[in-house]
Motif scaffolding. Structure first.
Motif, PDB file in Angstrom:
ATOM      1  N   VAL A  98       0.895  -1.131  -0.055  1.00  0.00           N
ATOM      2  CA  VAL A  98      -0.112   0.078   0.154  1.00  0.00           C
ATOM      3  C   VAL A  98       0.659   1.162  -0.020  1.00  0.00           C
ATOM      4  O   VAL A  98       0.571   2.306  -0.714  1.00  0.00           O
ATOM      5  CB  VAL A  98      -0.797  -0.054   1.202  1.00  0.00           C
ATOM      6  CG1 VAL A  98      -1.791   1.103   1.253  1.00  0.00           C
ATOM      7  CG2 VAL A  98      -1.883  -1.281   0.979  1.00  0.00           C
ATOM      8  N   SER A  99       1.957   1.276   0.820  1.00  0.00           N
ATOM      9  CA  SER A  99       2.798   2.414   0.991  1.00  0.00           C
ATOM     10  C   SER A  99       3.531   2.869  -0.275  1.00  0.00           C
ATOM     11  O   SER A  99       3.685   3.762  -0.901  1.00  0.00           O
ATOM     12  CB  SER A  99       4.020   2.273   1.909  1.00  0.00           C
ATOM     13  OG  SER A  99       3.162   2.415   3.236  1.00  0.00           O
ATOM     14  N   THR A 100       3.953   1.791  -1.282  1.00  0.00           N
ATOM     15  CA  THR A 100       4.566   1.838  -2.462  1.00  0.00           C
ATOM     16  C   THR A 100       3.637   2.299  -3.343  1.00  0.00           C
ATOM     17  O   THR A 100       4.039   3.236  -4.131  1.00  0.00           O
ATOM     18  CB  THR A 100       5.225   0.595  -3.012  1.00  0.00           C
ATOM     19  OG1 THR A 100       6.340   0.034  -1.786  1.00  0.00           O
ATOM     20  CG2 THR A 100       5.689   0.736  -4.308  1.00  0.00           C
ATOM     21  N   ALA A 101       2.494   1.812  -3.362  1.00  0.00           N
ATOM     22  CA  ALA A 101       1.342   2.341  -4.499  1.00  0.00           C
ATOM     23  C   ALA A 101       1.078   3.717  -4.284  1.00  0.00           C
ATOM     24  O   ALA A 101       0.929   4.648  -5.250  1.00  0.00           O
ATOM     25  CB  ALA A 101       0.299   1.254  -4.320  1.00  0.00           C
ATOM     26  N   CYS A 102       0.925   4.016  -2.827  1.00  0.00           N
ATOM     27  CA  CYS A 102       0.684   5.326  -2.720  1.00  0.00           C
ATOM     28  C   CYS A 102       1.739   6.566  -3.135  1.00  0.00           C
ATOM     29  O   CYS A 102       1.463   7.550  -3.698  1.00  0.00           O
ATOM     30  CB  CYS A 102       0.148   5.824  -1.328  1.00  0.00           C
ATOM     31  SG  CYS A 102      -1.109   5.008  -0.632  1.00  0.00           S
ATOM     32  N   ILE A 103       3.005   5.917  -2.892  1.00  0.00           N
ATOM     33  CA  ILE A 103       4.120   6.966  -3.361  1.00  0.00           C
ATOM     34  C   ILE A 103       4.284   7.207  -4.859  1.00  0.00           C
ATOM     35  O   ILE A 103       4.311   8.192  -5.356  1.00  0.00           O
ATOM     36  CB  ILE A 103       5.240   6.253  -2.587  1.00  0.00           C
ATOM     37  CG1 ILE A 103       5.386   6.440  -0.977  1.00  0.00           C
ATOM     38  CG2 ILE A 103       6.510   7.383  -3.085  1.00  0.00           C
ATOM     39  CD1 ILE A 103       6.527   5.857  -0.552  1.00  0.00           C
ATOM     40  N   ILE A 104       4.173   5.909  -5.429  1.00  0.00           N
ATOM     41  CA  ILE A 104       4.143   6.039  -7.089  1.00  0.00           C
ATOM     42  C   ILE A 104       3.153   6.984  -7.527  1.00  0.00           C
ATOM     43  O   ILE A 104       3.273   8.009  -8.428  1.00  0.00           O
ATOM     44  CB  ILE A 104       4.031   4.668  -7.577  1.00  0.00           C
ATOM     45  CG1 ILE A 104       5.451   3.853  -7.097  1.00  0.00           C
ATOM     46  CG2 ILE A 104       3.891   4.822  -8.971  1.00  0.00           C
ATOM     47  CD1 ILE A 104       5.451   2.263  -7.431  1.00  0.00           C
ATOM     48  N   PHE A 105       1.896   6.864  -6.922  1.00  0.00           N
ATOM     49  CA  PHE A 105       0.794   7.706  -7.620  1.00  0.00           C
ATOM     50  C   PHE A 105       1.027   8.925  -7.028  1.00  0.00           C
ATOM     51  O   PHE A 105       0.650  10.071  -8.053  1.00  0.00           O
ATOM     52  CB  PHE A 105      -0.534   7.238  -6.827  1.00  0.00           C
ATOM     53  CG  PHE A 105      -1.854   8.120  -7.310  1.00  0.00           C
ATOM     54  CD1 PHE A 105      -2.397   7.998  -8.286  1.00  0.00           C
ATOM     55  CD2 PHE A 105      -2.313   9.106  -6.425  1.00  0.00           C
ATOM     56  CE1 PHE A 105      -3.416   8.486  -8.796  1.00  0.00           C
ATOM     57  CE2 PHE A 105      -3.141   9.963  -6.924  1.00  0.00           C
ATOM     58  CZ  PHE A 105      -3.758   9.568  -8.119  1.00  0.00           C
TER      59      PHE A 105
END
Length: 554
Positions: free
Chosen positions: A519-526
Motif C-alpha cells: 500500500v505504501s509503495t502504491a501511494c508513493i508512486i501515485f
C-alpha cells in the motif's frame, strides 16, 4: 483544519509578523451597481463590473484587485492592536478546544485500541474523523441560522461547546466498560467519537466565519496562525501528552499518578463549560452580511455556483487526490512501528519533543506563505514530504529488535520533526491561500468549502489504506510439531479473531507478506506521478488568478 489537523492532523500553522501587503481577504465587501458605458467588454466582464463602485471600477481598469476599497497594495506594515491580540488569543483557545476531540479520535485512540483490534476494525473507528471533512454539508445552516441579539457566531459556538463537554462527560463515565472488550464495542466507540468530532466540526464552521470579522483587515491573514497554534496544541495535548501521561511505565518511572482516559475527558468537559461562560461576556462586531438576508437556500445555491467555477474544480481535484502520496505514511506507519516493538510511551515522547518545533515552525513558515504566491512553499514541501514517507517505510522494514537504542530513538525523533515540518509548511501555505481567496459575503461557508477539499484529501484515503493493509497481508498460524492441539488449525493470522485463536492453541503468527509495504509503495508512486502531471502546473496557475475571480456575484 491540515491541523493538526494534518497531516497526522494536518490539522490540522503560521506567523505573527506584519507584512507590507494589504489583506487578500477583506473583512467585508460592498458591491454597488452603477450605470456606465461598458462598451468593449464581454458579458462576463459586464457582470463583474456591474457589481463595482466607481473607485473600484477605476482600480479594475488599472489592473488592481478590488479589496475593501484599498487601492494601495503596498501600504507600510501596521502594528498589531491590543484588540487584535485579544482576538488572536480567543481564536487560539477556540481552535485548541476543537483540537482535543481530533487528537483523541485520530491520535490516541487508535494506539490504545491497536492491541485488541485488527487494522480493518481500526479502519471502522477511523470513520469517526470524517465529519470534520464533511462539515460543508451543514455549514450553510451554521452560517445562516442564528440569534442576532445573542451573536451570529456565539449562537453556535457556545451550544456546541456545551454539547461537546456533556458528551465527553458521558464517554468518561462509560469508557471503562467499552475498553474492557473493545472488539465487541467498535460500533459504539465509533459512534460516540463520531458525535464528538461532529460537534467540534460544527463549532469550527462558526469559528472560521468569526475569524473573518474578529480580526482587523490588515491582520486577517493571522487567522491561519491562530488555527495552527490552537489546533496543533489541542491535537498534540490529546495525542502525545495524554499517551505519555497515560503510560504505566512513565508513571512508575517518574512516580506520578497515571492519567486515565476518563479523568482526561472530565477535565476537558469542565474546560468547555468554562470557556462557554467566558464567551457569554464577549461581544461580537456586527457583520454587514448579517443584514444581507442571505437564507440557507441561497447559501447552498452560492456553494453550487462556486463549485461550478473551473478554477475551483481544479483546486478540488488538486487537494482531494494530491495527498495520496503520503496517505499510507500518515495512516499506518506509526501503528506499524508500535507493532514492531516501539513502546507507546517512546512514541509519545518523540512526538512531544516534536511539538515545540511544530509550533515554532508554524510561526516562522508563515512568512513564506505571504504575498502573491502562498502556494509556493506548499509545492516545495511536496518532494521532501514524499521522500520522508519513503524513508518511513524503510524504517519500518529495517526496524531493530526492541529495546530501541538511544541512537535509533534520536534518529526517529529527527525524522518525526522533519516530517512534521513539511506537513506544517503545506498546512500554512494552503491556509494562507484559502484566507486570501475566501469571499466573506458567505462568511464561514466559503472557508469551509475550501478547507473541505484539503480535509477530504487527508481523511478519505485513511479507511482504504487500513483496510488494504489487512487485504494484502498474508499471515498464517504455525503450530509446533509437539503441540497437543488436535482441533482445526487456524489458517489466517491477520484479523484479531485469527490472532486470538492462534494464541489459544500456542501457535505463532508468521507474516509471509505485509500489505503495509504494498500500500505504501502504491501511494508513493501515485503521489509522484500526480504531483508532476497535475499538482505543480495547476497550483502555479491558480495562485496567479486575480482575487476577484474567486468572488461570488450576488
Amino acid at each position: 483544519m491540515e491541523p493538526v489537523l494534518g497531516d497526522t492532523l494536518s490539522v490540522s500553522s503560521t506567523s505573527f509578523q506584519n507584512v507590507a501587503l494589504s489583506p487578500r481577504t477583506p473583512r467585508s465587501t460592498v458591491y454597488r451597481k452603477f450605470d456606465a458605458d461598458l462598451d468593449g467588454l464581454d458579458e462576463e466582464d459586464e457582470d463583474e463590473l456591474a457589481l463595482l463602485g466607481e473607485d473600484e471600477r477605476l482600480h479594475y481598469g488599472q489592473g488592481i484587485d478590488v479589496e475593501d476599497g484599498f487601492g494601495d497594495i503596498n501600504r507600510p506594515p501596521q502594528p498589531i492592536s491590543v484588540e487584535d491580540k485579544r482576538a488572536m488569543a480567543l481564536l487560539c483557545v477556540l481552535y485548541l478546544i476543537q483540537g482535543v476531540p481530533l487528537g483523541l479520535a485520530l491520535g490516541s485512540m487508535p494506539f490504545i485500541l491497536q492491541k485488541q483490534l485488527s487494522y480493518g476494525q481500526l479502519a471502522t473507528f477511523a470513520l469517526s474523523g470524517y465529519p470534520y471533512s464533511l462539515k460543508l454539508l451543514w455549514s450553510p445552516i451554521v452560517d445562516s441560522v442564528f440569534f442576532s441579539s445573542f451573536g451570529r457566531r456565539k449562537s453556535w459556538i457556545i451550544p456546541m461547546q456545551i454539547v461537546n463537554g456533556t458528551l465527553m462527560l458521558y464517554i468518561s463515565l462509560n469508557i471503562q466498560r467499552l475498553m474492557d472488550d473493545p472488539s465487541h464495542h467498535v460500533a459504539h466507540l465509533t459512534n460516540v467519537f463520531t458525535a464528538l468530532v461532529f460537534f467540534s466540526a460544527t463549532q469550527d464552521v462558526a469559528v472560521d466565519g468569526w475569524a473573518l470579522t474578529l480580526l482587523s483587515p490588515e491582520n486577517l491573514s493571522y487567522a491561519s496562525t491562530c488555527q495552527t497554534i490552537g489546533l496543533n496544541s489541542g491535537y498534540f495535548t490529546s495525542y502525545t501528552v495524554f499517551l505519555a501521561l497515560n503510560s504505566e511505565a512513565i508513571a512508575t518511572r517518574w512516580g506520578v499518578p497515571r492519567l486515565t482516559l476518563a479523568a482526561y475527558l472530565k477535565f476537558w468537559c469542565f474546560v468547555s463549560y468554562g470557556v462557554s461562560v467566558w464567551l457569554l461576556f464577549k461581544k461580537e462586531r456586527k457583520e454587514p452580511v448579517s443584514d444581507s438576508g442571505i437564507g440557507i437556500k441561497e447559501v447552498y445555491k452560492q456553494i453550487w455556483i462556486i463549485c461550478k467555477m473551473k478554477h475551483v474544480q481544479a483546486l478540488m481535484i488538486m487537494f482531494v487526490f494530491g495527498k495520496i502520496g503520503f496517505a499510507a505514511n500518515d495512516a499506518a506507519t506509526s501503528l506499524k512501528m508500535v507493532e514492531k516493538g516501539l513502546l507507546r510511551e517512546d512514541l509519545a515522547v518523540a512526538v512531544l519533543i516534536n511539538f515545540p518545533f511544530q509550533i515554532i515552525g508554524g510561526w516562522l513558515v508563515g512568512t513564506w506563505s505571504r504575498g502573491e504566491y502562498p502556494l509556493r512553499p506548499w509545492l516545495y514541501a511536496f518532494w521532501p514530504r514524499i521522500a520522508f514517507a519513503f524513508t518511513a517505510m524503510l524504517i519500518v522494514y529495517w526496524f531493530p529488535q526492541p529495546p530501541v537504542s538511544a541512537g535509533f530513538f534520536v534518529f526517529l525523533v529527527v525524522h518525526t520533526v522533519l516530517t512534521s515540518f513539511t506537513s506544517t509548511i503545506q498546512f500554512v501555505g494552503s491556509s494562507a491561500f484559502f484566507t486570501r481567496i475566501s469571499d466573506p459575503v458567505i462568511g464561514g461557508t466559503y472557508m469551509t468549502l475550501l478547507n473541505t477539499f484539503s480535509n477530504v484529501g487527508t481523511m478519505w484515503p485513511k479507511w482504504f489504506v487500513l483496510k488494504s493493509v489487512d487485504l494484502f497481508t498474508i499471515a498464517t498460524c504455525q503450530i509446533a510439531d509437539n503441540s497437543a492441539y488436535f482441533g482445526e488449525a487456524a489458517t489466517e493470522c491477520v484479523t484479531q479473531r485469527g490472532k486470538k485463536l492462534c494464541a489459544e492453541i500456542d501457535g505463532t503468527c508468521l507474516v509471509s507478506r505485509d500489505g503495509y509495504y504494498i500500500v505504501s509503495t502504491a501511494c508513493i508512486i501515485f503521489g509522484v506521478i500526480f504531483m508532476m502531471l497535475y499538482t505543480i502546473p495547476t497550483a502555479w496557475r491558480l495562485q496567479s488568478l486575480p482575487t476577484n475571480s474567486w468572488r461570488v456575484k450576488i
